[in-house]
Write a protein that holds these residues in place. Sequence first.
Motif, PDB file in Angstrom:
ATOM      1  N   THR A 176      38.562 -50.570  14.072  1.00 55.89           N
ATOM      2  CA  THR A 176      37.243 -51.223  13.997  1.00 55.89           C
ATOM      3  C   THR A 176      37.009 -52.209  15.135  1.00 55.89           C
ATOM      4  O   THR A 176      35.972 -52.859  15.186  1.00 55.89           O
ATOM      5  CB  THR A 176      37.104 -51.971  12.662  1.00 55.89           C
ATOM      6  OG1 THR A 176      38.188 -52.919  12.538  1.00 55.89           O
ATOM      7  CG2 THR A 176      37.177 -50.996  11.488  1.00 55.89           C
ATOM      8  N   GLY A 177      37.974 -52.345  16.025  1.00 56.49           N
ATOM      9  CA  GLY A 177      37.772 -53.237  17.172  1.00 56.49           C
ATOM     10  C   GLY A 177      38.016 -54.692  16.859  1.00 56.49           C
ATOM     11  O   GLY A 177      37.553 -55.572  17.588  1.00 56.49           O
ATOM     12  N   HIS A 178      38.754 -54.978  15.791  1.00 49.40           N
ATOM     13  CA  HIS A 178      39.026 -56.378  15.432  1.00 49.40           C
ATOM     14  C   HIS A 178      40.451 -56.812  15.747  1.00 49.40           C
ATOM     15  O   HIS A 178      40.928 -57.822  15.242  1.00 49.40           O
ATOM     16  CB  HIS A 178      38.723 -56.610  13.943  1.00 49.40           C
ATOM     17  CG  HIS A 178      37.272 -56.537  13.652  1.00 49.40           C
ATOM     18  ND1 HIS A 178      36.652 -55.365  13.241  1.00 49.40           N
ATOM     19  CD2 HIS A 178      36.288 -57.460  13.756  1.00 49.40           C
ATOM     20  CE1 HIS A 178      35.362 -55.581  13.076  1.00 49.40           C
ATOM     21  NE2 HIS A 178      35.112 -56.849  13.376  1.00 49.40           N
ATOM     22  N   TYR A 179      41.131 -56.047  16.545  1.00 46.71           N
ATOM     23  CA  TYR A 179      42.489 -56.426  16.950  1.00 46.71           C
ATOM     24  C   TYR A 179      42.372 -57.309  18.194  1.00 46.71           C
ATOM     25  O   TYR A 179      41.291 -57.482  18.758  1.00 46.71           O
ATOM     26  CB  TYR A 179      43.285 -55.151  17.240  1.00 46.71           C
ATOM     27  CG  TYR A 179      44.786 -55.311  17.260  1.00 46.71           C
ATOM     28  CD1 TYR A 179      45.475 -55.801  16.156  1.00 46.71           C
ATOM     29  CD2 TYR A 179      45.523 -54.949  18.388  1.00 46.71           C
ATOM     30  CE1 TYR A 179      46.864 -55.918  16.177  1.00 46.71           C
ATOM     31  CE2 TYR A 179      46.912 -55.058  18.413  1.00 46.71           C
ATOM     32  CZ  TYR A 179      47.578 -55.547  17.305  1.00 46.71           C
ATOM     33  OH  TYR A 179      48.956 -55.654  17.332  1.00 46.71           O
ATOM     34  N   PHE A 180      43.507 -57.855  18.633  1.00 43.71           N
ATOM     35  CA  PHE A 180      43.533 -58.655  19.856  1.00 43.71           C
ATOM     36  C   PHE A 180      42.825 -57.927  20.996  1.00 43.71           C
ATOM     37  O   PHE A 180      43.125 -56.768  21.255  1.00 43.71           O
ATOM     38  CB  PHE A 180      44.976 -58.924  20.286  1.00 43.71           C
ATOM     39  CG  PHE A 180      45.744 -59.691  19.263  1.00 43.71           C
ATOM     40  CD1 PHE A 180      45.587 -61.065  19.145  1.00 43.71           C
ATOM     41  CD2 PHE A 180      46.600 -59.042  18.388  1.00 43.71           C
ATOM     42  CE1 PHE A 180      46.293 -61.771  18.188  1.00 43.71           C
ATOM     43  CE2 PHE A 180      47.308 -59.743  17.439  1.00 43.71           C
ATOM     44  CZ  PHE A 180      47.153 -61.108  17.327  1.00 43.71           C
ATOM     45  N   VAL A 227      48.509 -61.921  11.077  1.00 46.04           N
ATOM     46  CA  VAL A 227      47.943 -62.663  12.191  1.00 46.04           C
ATOM     47  C   VAL A 227      46.450 -62.400  12.317  1.00 46.04           C
ATOM     48  O   VAL A 227      45.749 -63.119  13.022  1.00 46.04           O
ATOM     49  CB  VAL A 227      48.714 -62.270  13.474  1.00 46.04           C
ATOM     50  CG1 VAL A 227      48.328 -60.882  13.926  1.00 46.04           C
ATOM     51  CG2 VAL A 227      48.526 -63.284  14.566  1.00 46.04           C
ATOM     52  N   LEU A 228      45.948 -61.415  11.602  1.00 54.03           N
ATOM     53  CA  LEU A 228      44.541 -61.075  11.737  1.00 54.03           C
ATOM     54  C   LEU A 228      43.676 -61.775  10.692  1.00 54.03           C
ATOM     55  O   LEU A 228      42.470 -61.626  10.671  1.00 54.03           O
ATOM     56  CB  LEU A 228      44.369 -59.555  11.633  1.00 54.03           C
ATOM     57  CG  LEU A 228      45.174 -58.794  12.701  1.00 54.03           C
ATOM     58  CD1 LEU A 228      45.124 -57.303  12.435  1.00 54.03           C
ATOM     59  CD2 LEU A 228      44.669 -59.106  14.093  1.00 54.03           C
ATOM     60  N   THR A 229      44.304 -62.550   9.820  1.00 54.22           N
ATOM     61  CA  THR A 229      43.550 -63.234   8.778  1.00 54.22           C
ATOM     62  C   THR A 229      42.792 -64.415   9.368  1.00 54.22           C
ATOM     63  O   THR A 229      43.075 -64.896  10.449  1.00 54.22           O
ATOM     64  CB  THR A 229      44.513 -63.683   7.661  1.00 54.22           C
ATOM     65  OG1 THR A 229      43.763 -64.060   6.525  1.00 54.22           O
ATOM     66  CG2 THR A 229      45.394 -64.832   8.115  1.00 54.22           C
ATOM     67  N   ARG A 230      41.798 -64.899   8.652  1.00 53.63           N
ATOM     68  CA  ARG A 230      40.955 -65.991   9.133  1.00 53.63           C
ATOM     69  C   ARG A 230      40.556 -66.916   7.976  1.00 53.63           C
ATOM     70  O   ARG A 230      40.540 -66.491   6.832  1.00 53.63           O
ATOM     71  CB  ARG A 230      39.654 -65.452   9.753  1.00 53.63           C
ATOM     72  CG  ARG A 230      39.810 -64.838  11.131  1.00 53.63           C
ATOM     73  CD  ARG A 230      40.116 -65.883  12.192  1.00 53.63           C
ATOM     74  NE  ARG A 230      40.245 -65.288  13.521  1.00 53.63           N
ATOM     75  CZ  ARG A 230      41.325 -64.615  13.947  1.00 53.63           C
ATOM     76  NH1 ARG A 230      42.352 -64.449  13.140  1.00 53.63           N
ATOM     77  NH2 ARG A 230      41.365 -64.131  15.165  1.00 53.63           N
ATOM     78  N   GLY A 231      40.207 -68.172   8.327  1.00 55.09           N
ATOM     79  CA  GLY A 231      39.535 -69.072   7.388  1.00 55.09           C
ATOM     80  C   GLY A 231      40.438 -69.771   6.411  1.00 55.09           C
ATOM     81  O   GLY A 231      41.654 -69.658   6.464  1.00 55.09           O
ATOM     82  N   GLY A 232      39.825 -70.569   5.522  1.00 57.71           N
ATOM     83  CA  GLY A 232      40.582 -71.221   4.467  1.00 57.71           C
ATOM     84  C   GLY A 232      40.923 -72.664   4.772  1.00 57.71           C
ATOM     85  O   GLY A 232      40.919 -73.093   5.935  1.00 57.71           O
TER      86      GLY A 232
END
Lengths: 338, 338, 338, 338
Positions: free
Chosen positions: B49-53, B263-268
């Motif tokens: 989906t293009g959300h990697y580094f 490592v791809l997680t976000r937020g919190g």
Amino acid sequence: MRSHILRAGSSSLDDLAMIETDEPRPGPGEVLVRVRACSLNYRDQAIVTGHYFGGKVPHDQVPLSDGAGEVVETGDGATRFKAGDRVMSSFFLNWQEGPPRPDAGPALGAPGAPGMLAEYVVLPERALVPMAANLSFEEAATLPCAGVTAWNGLTLGAAPLRPGQDVLLLGTGGVSILALQIAAAGGANILITSSSDDKLARAQALGAHSLINYREVEQWGQEAAARTGRGGVDKVIEVGGFGTLPLSMQAVGWGGEIAMIGVLTRGGDNAPHPLMIKGASLRGIMVGSRAMAIDLNRAIEAADIHPVIDKVFPFEEAAEAYRYQASPELFGKVVIAV
Amino acid sequence: MRSHILRAGSSSLDDLAMIETDEPRPGPGEVLVRVRACSLNYRDQAIVTGHYFGGKVPHDQVPLSDGAGEVVETGDGATRFKAGDRVMSSFFLNWQEGPPRPDAGPALGAPGAPGMLAEYVVLPERALVPMAANLSFEEAATLPCAGVTAWNGLTLGAAPLRPGQDVLLLGTGGVSILALQIAAAGGANILITSSSDDKLARAQALGAHSLINYREVEQWGQEAAARTGRGGVDKVIEVGGFGTLPLSMQAVGWGGEIAMIGVLTRGGDNAPHPLMIKGASLRGIMVGSRAMAIDLNRAIEAADIHPVIDKVFPFEEAAEAYRYQASPELFGKVVIAV
Amino acid sequence: MRSHILRAGSSSLDDLAMIETDEPRPGPGEVLVRVRACSLNYRDQAIVTGHYFGGKVPHDQVPLSDGAGEVVETGDGATRFKAGDRVMSSFFLNWQEGPPRPDAGPALGAPGAPGMLAEYVVLPERALVPMAANLSFEEAATLPCAGVTAWNGLTLGAAPLRPGQDVLLLGTGGVSILALQIAAAGGANILITSSSDDKLARAQALGAHSLINYREVEQWGQEAAARTGRGGVDKVIEVGGFGTLPLSMQAVGWGGEIAMIGVLTRGGDNAPHPLMIKGASLRGIMVGSRAMAIDLNRAIEAADIHPVIDKVFPFEEAAEAYRYQASPELFGKVVIAV
Amino acid sequence: MRSHILRAGSSSLDDLAMIETDEPRPGPGEVLVRVRACSLNYRDQAIVTGHYFGGKVPHDQVPLSDGAGEVVETGDGATRFKAGDRVMSSFFLNWQEGPPRPDAGPALGAPGAPGMLAEYVVLPERALVPMAANLSFEEAATLPCAGVTAWNGLTLGAAPLRPGQDVLLLGTGGVSILALQIAAAGGANILITSSSDDKLARAQALGAHSLINYREVEQWGQEAAARTGRGGVDKVIEVGGFGTLPLSMQAVGWGGEIAMIGVLTRGGDNAPHPLMIKGASLRGIMVGSRAMAIDLNRAIEAADIHPVIDKVFPFEEAAEAYRYQASPELFGKVVIAV
């Protein structure tokens, strides 16, 4: 109550006697334990014959460091245990945790400290450890010296136990078989030596992967190294004394560790040349701390380890237990029921 | 030969296509491998989906880091393998051993490196690891990313795996179930969470000691800490992302470690306040080195671990495999047979 | 004798009062110390205002954890010290050695434990440490909280201090300047931030290698990382609280560690994403054990470190000392002579 | 260009000859270095006389592992260096990082690897390390064998260097004086032995705290232990061979480590009995990895260490340099300027 004592100046088992005394009472910070089982270690033999640190016992001495039982009563300020708790002894009176230290001793069953071969014993609460929930008294009684020694040798130092590690065990005595059970619980690849194919088969049933009959393979050090395919094992639990050390130095691999047990051994040519080639270590082991005993019990519970007991003797036959423990027949631990 | 590619700029599985190309040949230091199985990881979804580094793949890209197969041919100067050897891929092209490093990457299946979803692949020999002797190709294919991640998290850092250690696992995805199998082999006391009693029962059968249905126990962090009787667990394999981190910080004990994966997680809100009270650590995990992969395989052999495979898809149904791996149904790993 | 107390329910320095009481006597295992100097820490401010663990002090409380003085008399069974010995306090009553533990507390100067801001104090001998031979009472008084905190952060964990290591220090308060002195003694490459070029120059004179004025370089985290030439520092002694943590996560390097100090801090967005990329760790620090205090004193003697004292106040001006310590002007430690 | 060679079968310095050859060119992955300085180690003497591993050199061999110089030209694919870079050699061709390994060798200046005693040398880039910025070529040339050995012994193993640690050094040869400089930079408490009060005074000027003339104090092991007040030192850098090992075992303290150097030594009675009493370790040291050399250079820069050079010889007098290095007069390193 009844206890066994070594008479002052003891030089043989003839100096071991069963006596009657009053039941002791716990002082401040102390705990009264009804002992239910004891176990024997090589050092206990040395104390009988006067070959332990300091020579012959200067006063009558209740022997044995290893025992398990029930808490009967606690003294003022003793808060860690309550009546009914199942406990085992801790080898050194004063080594609570942290690295080795000069003031660890005395050890139980030797001059300056109580021994466990009695129906009741009073100990400072810091010299007791809660028993693993899955153990009987007889099983727990096998651990304070041999179990903690095996735990220290395996899990600390330059090559701490982890799954897939190569561990070499020498023979089938108390420390080696406890080390086998712990190493198997820890997922190690276990090599073991014995002069008996029967004992090797029993070791295999307990989880050993690779068996070496040292009668057939005299160069068992090189053989063990070769079997790893990596130039040597990660850890040797060396209980053979300085006689086997040169071969253990052949067996140990690059960056590996020989955990050297048996402080009472003597002699031998032990030039650590192979250690230098391989960047390997030799670490002296002298039992361990109360914290190690607690960690060991956690492992025993999690992996449901049941220490292998070779034979159980009744309290009245303590001398027979000593004699049997000194024989070369051993597979695991010798216990005295109290 | 056939391979799958993600077309340049890929933003969904619609950009995954099977193509025919010439079979590659190994250059100096390289090895040609006939791939027999691949496995999927969460990061592979992010690449699609293009959300990697680095965002969307800039060129056509053979995807997937994880695969196992047979060596067909070796290039000049490639000496570690020979034709017929069974091998698995190593996640990072350049992280051979030692601590984490800035120049570890690229990782297989991402821009700058080959991917494994092909019938044949050429890799530098340093990007291959011998398979554990007891594994099938499908089993070995589950290890390069998820297995090494679990190994790194469990066996290194502030609280290395050892018998009796308390380990908390979150859910039943690929990393957690591999961690469960390794921790069980290592004698740990294992706690695991899931929303499904059925999955918890399956985890128990694999060696978990203590089961927490987080639908029923919302405060599973405190619950896990309470169950240890020691104020918290020694290790959390944290795969839930920043959403679960606050509860993992409740679960971890004094001197313990949260091995933080994803490592791809976000937020919190992740104020590490509980870590400070407890002298605990959080360690970032991004897969691991080739040396860790080798150590993992030693453990897999010694303890005869067989990675749990949830489902196997044929090569032609790669897109279905991706879709299944993204579902919440997972228990273990998703494999594509080649 | 005279002491200062915080009155029960204290919410400000108005509740700090000097009183006269009888000189205490040591009980069993206790030691009577004539206090010669105390020092202040941020946690002492929180106790005054009722923002420490457990809220406002429930009873009159002698404050301060940090002090040094002479042994006057020892109680029954107290064997480690004799009259005339120069000693300093140990922060936690019960953390003797080993890893962090739930039962470390209480800490001196907080509910349940004596405080040091008195002419005489009685402490269990396990809460005292011999002073380094090269220190004055005023210098030794700076160490129990801030010195041990710096020592714990620097010398333990994922990146123990060693020559050549990159260490980043934030500001010039008590912990940072003690960390600077220890890190310089340990041969580290030291980076330090401040808003004042004058303070940076003073830090340089103490051994800092690389100076960052954070007023001029807002992205000091990235700047510190860039200056190492290795992608980041090995260790951050993070005393800035959750506000600076995101920048510390930019500063830390591959496999490095943030030693996180300041358990009373709150708030902030602290997603540990950079730690995951870099395989770095965050370790919570809450002062340390008596064994760490002993090791610190060994280092202070060997390297002849003399802690930097910002200002010394007389006993009668304790409130002024508190006010000064809360100001942003600080460079090193604030001491009260007794 | 000119180089020195040991003729095939060399058994004495008579077999050392200066020759003229063509300047070499770097192949793929290789670097051409113009050597500016070399240094000598004990192992280089053994190679001359045929007492190194494998016996006499089978082919003409350029000797010496240690050198420093400038990069002249790089081969295809060699990316770590560029012309003009100042570099030093790395002792083992193949030990890049991580723990000791069987395939570390060969070492430079021995069969199978180039030697440094030449005006130009071609090495794979993995056998070169950037020089510390603060060093001259002559200083850098002292490090590859002796410096890395001292670094390995001091900073790794059971008792890594840290401020306040007790370190015992034996004599004033190359390894001991480099260890002295590193240990001083690391804040250690340093004890050192020598037969010469003059050399002891020079050691004191370099940072040694406690001086023992072993002519006057035959039981220097016990003396060193007594001086610590802790029952023994944390680390012995043991370069005396098996003759001094028994006394080093007296000197080492509880939980301490003997870093055992000198793989070419032979003989002696070395029963590790004292190690068992004290829970101490003996670790074999055989130089170290390229990663250790890099870490050493970081320390040298941060602490601005300048290795002590005893004497510098011109290139034409290489044989004199060998002879001088074999004398007992040594204080630090012997260098050959190229």
